[in-house]
Design a protein around this motif. Structure first.
Motif, PDB file in Angstrom:
ATOM      1  N   LEU A 269       0.760  -1.218  -0.128  1.00 24.87           N
ATOM      2  CA  LEU A 269      -0.050  -0.055  -0.007  1.00 24.87           C
ATOM      3  C   LEU A 269       0.817   1.348   0.077  1.00 24.87           C
ATOM      4  CD1 LEU A 269      -2.520  -1.018   2.898  1.00 24.87           C
ATOM      5  CD2 LEU A 269      -2.955  -1.090   0.435  1.00 24.87           C
TER       6      LEU A 269
ATOM      7  N   GLN B  27      -1.733  -5.287  -4.633  1.00 26.67           N
ATOM      8  CA  GLN B  27      -1.019  -4.062  -4.511  1.00 26.67           C
ATOM      9  C   GLN B  27      -2.387  -2.834  -4.857  1.00 26.67           C
ATOM     10  OE1 GLN B  27       3.043  -3.116  -5.543  1.00 26.67           O
ATOM     11  NE2 GLN B  27       2.414  -4.164  -7.265  1.00 26.67           N
ATOM     12  N   ARG B  28      -2.234  -1.832  -4.067  1.00 25.29           N
ATOM     13  CA  ARG B  28      -3.287  -0.596  -4.350  1.00 25.29           C
ATOM     14  C   ARG B  28      -2.266   0.509  -4.428  1.00 25.29           C
ATOM     15  NH1 ARG B  28      -9.232   0.600  -2.142  1.00 25.29           N
ATOM     16  NH2 ARG B  28      -9.405   2.213  -3.764  1.00 25.29           N
TER      17      ARG B  28
ATOM     18  N   ASN C 117      -3.291  -6.368  -8.845  1.00 25.75           N
ATOM     19  CA  ASN C 117      -2.729  -4.910  -8.570  1.00 25.75           C
ATOM     20  C   ASN C 117      -3.892  -4.149  -9.125  1.00 25.75           C
ATOM     21  OD1 ASN C 117       0.328  -5.259  -8.899  1.00 25.75           O
ATOM     22  ND2 ASN C 117      -0.639  -6.601 -10.175  1.00 25.75           N
ATOM     23  N   VAL C 118      -4.102  -2.788  -8.160  1.00 28.36           N
ATOM     24  CA  VAL C 118      -4.986  -1.817  -8.409  1.00 28.36           C
ATOM     25  C   VAL C 118      -4.206  -0.550  -8.586  1.00 28.36           C
ATOM     26  CG1 VAL C 118      -7.203  -0.535  -7.816  1.00 28.36           C
ATOM     27  CG2 VAL C 118      -7.249  -3.027  -7.673  1.00 28.36           C
TER      28      VAL C 118
ATOM     29  N   ASP D 181      -3.754   3.490  -9.403  1.00 29.40           N
ATOM     30  CA  ASP D 181      -4.627   4.793  -9.777  1.00 29.40           C
ATOM     31  C   ASP D 181      -3.405   5.844  -9.942  1.00 29.40           C
ATOM     32  OD1 ASP D 181      -6.703   6.524 -10.128  1.00 29.40           O
ATOM     33  OD2 ASP D 181      -7.546   6.103  -8.303  1.00 29.40           O
TER      34      ASP D 181
ATOM     35  N   ILE E 118     -13.777  -2.347  -7.092  1.00 26.38           N
ATOM     36  CA  ILE E 118     -12.329  -2.409  -6.538  1.00 26.38           C
ATOM     37  C   ILE E 118     -12.034  -3.176  -5.331  1.00 26.38           C
ATOM     38  CG2 ILE E 118     -10.552  -0.949  -5.639  1.00 26.38           C
ATOM     39  CD1 ILE E 118     -11.400   1.494  -7.297  1.00 26.38           C
ATOM     40  N   HIS E 119     -12.812  -2.863  -4.373  1.00 22.88           N
ATOM     41  CA  HIS E 119     -12.914  -3.505  -3.297  1.00 22.88           C
ATOM     42  C   HIS E 119     -13.129  -5.009  -3.369  1.00 22.88           C
ATOM     43  CE1 HIS E 119     -13.495  -3.848   1.175  1.00 22.88           C
ATOM     44  NE2 HIS E 119     -14.383  -5.033   1.108  1.00 22.88           N
TER      45      HIS E 119
ATOM     46  N   LEU F  64      -9.966  -6.890  -4.858  1.00 27.59           N
ATOM     47  CA  LEU F  64      -8.940  -6.960  -3.978  1.00 27.59           C
ATOM     48  C   LEU F  64      -9.346  -8.083  -2.752  1.00 27.59           C
ATOM     49  CD1 LEU F  64      -7.590  -3.221  -3.501  1.00 27.59           C
ATOM     50  CD2 LEU F  64      -6.679  -5.364  -4.649  1.00 27.59           C
TER      51      LEU F  64
END
Lengths: 496, 424
Positions: B248, B274-275, B303-304, B306, B390-391, B394
């Protein structure tokens, strides 16, 4: 496993004899002295009666090459190559540029006859004997390259009538200098990589194809490369330009004599597809792979790249790689035009001590570009085979789409199969899917075939052909037949 | 990018004064290789996608042994480790790479010592090959040495690392975990901090026959820090090592796992998520070596990404000739939330045995339009719909964590950083 033992025994019996293209033609050759320096390049350029700009271009490439290091990242191992210990020009002694078959050395004609390459225009099939009772299929135009020069190009008249230029590149330099100058080195720059730079400096011949606007090439075009002379390298260069709305299908084949020493083959192929154009490029690579102890064979270090410059253009690579001691080859597509399409279909078979590191690069630049990669890898004996591929999506390639599938089949426990995909995505609107599997031939499938009375070898052959079907079906008919036979022969003994 | 090629020694400039002061022969030996190679640049294949330019040439000094206890406690609060479920766990807290007994509650049923006292370099790491491990070997000062005796179920142990830097520092803890035959341990590592620093831990994990080690790492380091962790795990017959990293924090992070399946029927999971946002770079790298037959490996990394963040996944599965009947599976998925985000993935299979079943897959894409439409058509506002998807993406990864409490803890720390109900 009995099938493996059986096949291994068979392979030992077969030994070298399975490479039936391994004969040598005894012919009077014009050889450049061994070694690589500016004089060699000047000599090549002079023999080819080239214009000054091309010599300059070669020399610039040579000086770039001298600064470069041989790439070491591929998963192949070989003793250092002495680039000074080879002839960079070898041509059958003859009057320059035979215009008809009558002028060609009969020894050469016999060679191509033996290879099954039709140089007489009435012989209509490439690579395959015409089975009895079957009518002839559409003709194929052939450019035959023997060591450093093109010996003959067939069907030129018919093609000229359609407006298609198909000739040796050395001739194109003289007769269509503007076209060559406009496109040469624009897809693979002279200093692109070590082997491309080497090729740019010393390339000797190859094919040039130009299909003008709106023309659908009336027949398949084909180039057949043959290395014959000892201690030579072959450095051919192919350039294919297809204008708006035009299309062409091009086939490439190659063989070499069986020798104990290794020979270098470093080719460059450049494709340019303009708006709505389509190029289908098929290769059956059958260079001499070396003997069962890994002695001899061709080092095949090739740079192939196509640029989809125009919108909706399409470049499709299909390759069947069965030969060469070492293969280092990544036919690629640069997808610039909006909605352009790149395809890569590959079967790579390695046996004995062969090493192959092959794959593709798909560079998505334009919007809505699409690419498909289907790679089948088969390793047998003590060989190593690697799929290495790159899918890169740049920030402006909205809606880009890629699908990649890599499957590897291992036959025997002394070989290796590796998959190294690189995925680089810089656009959130792109979709990329990749999948890869590695396995051996399933016992169930083998059992099923055996139970129905197939021998172990036939069963394995059938399964391998099924494994490769997605790729083989992309080949033009004539090549598909040859490719299937080749698969059988390449794996002979080790499988079926 | 300019093409100035650094001399190997130039990459070591941030550490020069400290490296020059080393006299201990064992550490000097580790330094030899490091001086020859320097720290890797992007021409090194394993570092193709991750640049260490972040370290540039600012000296990274050794942190002082003193630290502000109030600041450390505040950081533990921020990480949610002082309240709720995690509050009662036995814990070993390290501040700037040194054991902080005042903040710790040592576990009772494990053998415990510290690298700072034993100076025992383990045998699993490879400083000759991995430059950051060599750097760690040269500069390591402390670390936990945990041993779970044969047959003991040691429950959970929390290993916390805090970086509290007033000036740019680097610390190089060296941890080792040994789980003896038939024993069990759930190890939860939480990493946080404030300020600019380099956290360069090396962890050696040894899982004996029939033993189980569940290991979760939640990395939520300072946004101005680099965390470059290298883990070496060796798993014996029927042993199981389950590893999960949740990335994170940190401006630059790399979580590199080398797992070796050393005897038949051993199993390893190397999962992660990973975010990232802003300009973060997060790298999840692993090398799983099947060195014995009948072993199993599983890997899922999500992986997210942004902002202008970049996610890197490199996963290699190496199947040695002897490792027949290997079963390997690897999956990497990325969700790009912004036009400037980037994912670079390299899943790699290197296989020398023929009777194996190995596969990998990778997918990259944006949020699914159809899923968005489904939620929107049911009256969920766009920002919330995005958060839900997204939640969910993950949550599927976090669900792979076998220890339910570790899972809750990881999810909780993620929520602290990305509040579910907050504005997008």
């Amino acid at each position: 496993m009995p099938a493996v033992t059986e096949t291994r025994e068979a392979v030992e019996k077969l030994g070298q004899s399975s490479y039936k293209w391994g004969f040598e033609t005894d012919i009077d050759m014009d050889l450049a002295p061994k070694g690589l320096n500016e004089d060699t390049i000047r000599l090549i350029s002079a023999r080819k009666e080239e214009p000054e700009w091309l010599l300059e271009w070669r020399l610039a490439a040579f000086s770039a090459w001298q600064q470069m290091e041989e790439p070491k990242w591929a998963k192949v191992a070989y003793p250092p190559i002495d680039y000074q210990d080879a002839h960079y020009y070898a041509a059958p002694r003859k009057k320059p540029g035979p215009k008809s078959l009558e002028e060609v050395d009969p020894e050469l004609l016999r060679t191509y006859e033996k290879l099954g390459i039709p140089l007489h225009e009435q012989a209509l099939l490439a690579g395959v004997e015409l089975p009895e009772g079957e009518t002839a299929r559409p003709p194929v135009a052939v450019d035959a390259v023997f060591d450093s020069v093109s010996v003959v190009t067939t069907f030129r008249k018919t093609l000229e009538e359609a407006g298609v230029i198909f000739c040796p590149i050395s001739e194109a330099v003289k007769e269509h200098p503007d076209l060559v100058r406009k496109y040469l080195g624009t897809v693979v720059p002279a200093g692109d990589n070590f082997y491309a730079a080497l090729n740019s400096a010393v390339f000797t011949d190859g094919s040039f194809v130009y299909v003008p606007k709106g023309v659908r090439c009336p027949m398949e075009l084909s180039t057949y490369f043959r290395i014959n002379a000892r201690n030579t390298g072959q450095f051919e260069r192919t350039l294919i330009v297809v204008e708006d709305g035009a299309s062409v299908s091009y086939l490439e084949g190659c063989t070499a004599p069986m020798r104990d020493e290794n020979q270098l083959h470093a080719a460059v192929v450049e494709l340019v597809a303009m708006e709505d154009a389509s190029i289908k490029y098929s290769t059956v690579q059958n260079w001499y792979p070396g003997d069962e102890n890994g002695r001899g064979g061709i080092y095949n270090f090739v740079t192939k790249r196509g640029a989809c410059r125009g919108a909706r253009s399409k470049i499709s690579w299909t390759q069947v790689e069965t030969g060469s001691a070492i293969t280092w080859k990544y036919p690629s597509c640069i997808l610039q035009g909006e909605g352009s399409v790149g395809e890569f279909y590959s079967v790579a078979v390695t046996n004995n001590h062969q090493q192959a590191d092959t794959g593709t690069k798909m560079i998505h630049i334009g919007r809505n570009t699409r690419s498909t990669i289907i790679a089948k890898t088969i390793s047998a004996g003590q060989s190593d085979s690697t799929y290495r591929g790159l899918v890169r999506v740049l920030p402006k390639a909205y809606g880009a789409r890629n699908f990649t599938q890599c499957d590897s089949l291992l036959i025997g426990d002394r070989c290796g199969a590796h998959t190294v995909p690189y995925i680089e995505n810089r656009n959130m609107g792109a979709r990329i899917e990749h999948e890869a599997t590695t396995s051996k031939i399933s016992e169930d499938q083998l059992f099923y075939c055996r139970q129905r009375g197939l021998s172990e070898e036939d069963a394995v052959g059938l399964i391998v052909n099924g494994f490769c079907r997605d790729v083989l079906k992309e080949l033009p008919m004539e090549f598909a037949v040859e490719a299937q036979k080749l698969l059988q022969i390449s794996l002979e003994g080790s499988v079926g | 990018m300019n093409a100035i090629i650094k001399q190997p020694s130039a990459t070591l400039v941030p550490f020069k004064a400290r490296l020059d002061a080393i006299t201990d022969p064992a550490r000097k030996a580790a330094l030899g290789a490091l001086h020859r190679s320097g720290l890797p640049d992007r021409r090194v294949e394993a570092w193709k996608y991750t640049s260490l330019r972040f370290l540039n040439e600012t000296p990274l000094v050794a942190p002082s042994e003193e630290f502000d206890a109030a600041q450390a406690r505040a950081e533990l609060d921020r990480l949610g480790l002082t309240a709720g479920e995690g509050a009662d766990l036995p814990r070993l807290v390290f501040v700037n790479g040194r054991y902080a007994p005042d903040l710790s509650v040592p576990p009772q049923n494990v053998g415990l010592s510290f690298f700072g006292k034993t100076e025992a370099f383990g045998t699993l790491s490879s400083p000759d090959r991995d430059a950051l491990t060599a750097l760690n070997a040269a500069l390591a000062t402390d670390g936990a040495e945990i041993t779970v005796a044969a047959g003991v179920d040691a429950g959970r142990v929390l290993l916390v690392s805090l970086g509290l830097a007033d000036e740019p520092v680097s610390f190089h803890p060296r941890h080792s975990v040994t789980v003896e035959e038939g024993a069990r341990l759930s190890l939860i590592c939480v990493q946080g901090g404030q300020g600019r620093y380099l956290h360069n831990p090396v962890m050696e994990l040894s899982v004996a026959a029939n033993a189980t080690l569940n290991h979760v790492t939640v990395q939520t380091e300072s946004d101005d820090a680099a965390c470059l962790a290298t883990l070496y795990a060796q798993i014996e017959e029927r042993g199981s090592y389950d590893s999960f990293v949740l990335g994170l924090g940190a401006a630059l992070s790399r979580h590199e796992v080398h797992a070796r399946l050393n005897a038949p029927h051993a199993e390893v999971h190397v999962n992660g998520a990973q975010r990232l946002l802003g300009r973060q770079v997060g790298d999840v790298t692993s090398v799983i070596t099947h060195a014995a037959p009948d072993c199993r490996s599983r890997q899922t990394v999500r992986n997210v990404l942004d902002g202008q963040s970049r996610g890197v996944f490199q996963g290699k599965v190496l199947v040695e000739r002897i490792a027949q009947k290997t079963d390997g599976y690897q999956m990497n998925q990325a969700l790009l939330l912004s036009e400037q985000a980037e994912i670079d993935a390299k899943p790699e299979l290197e296989i020398y045995a023929d009777d194996v079943k190995c596969s990998h897959g990778a997918t990259v894409g944006a949020l699914d339009d159809e899923q968005m439409f489904y939620l929107r058509s049911r009256g969920v506002p766009e920002a919330e719909a995005r958060q839900i998807l997204i939640h969910a993406f993950l949550a599927e990864a976090l669900a792979l964590i076998p220890d339910a409490m570790a899972q809750t803890l990881a999810a909780h720390i993620m929520e602290i950083r990305f509040p579910v109900t907050g504005e997008e």
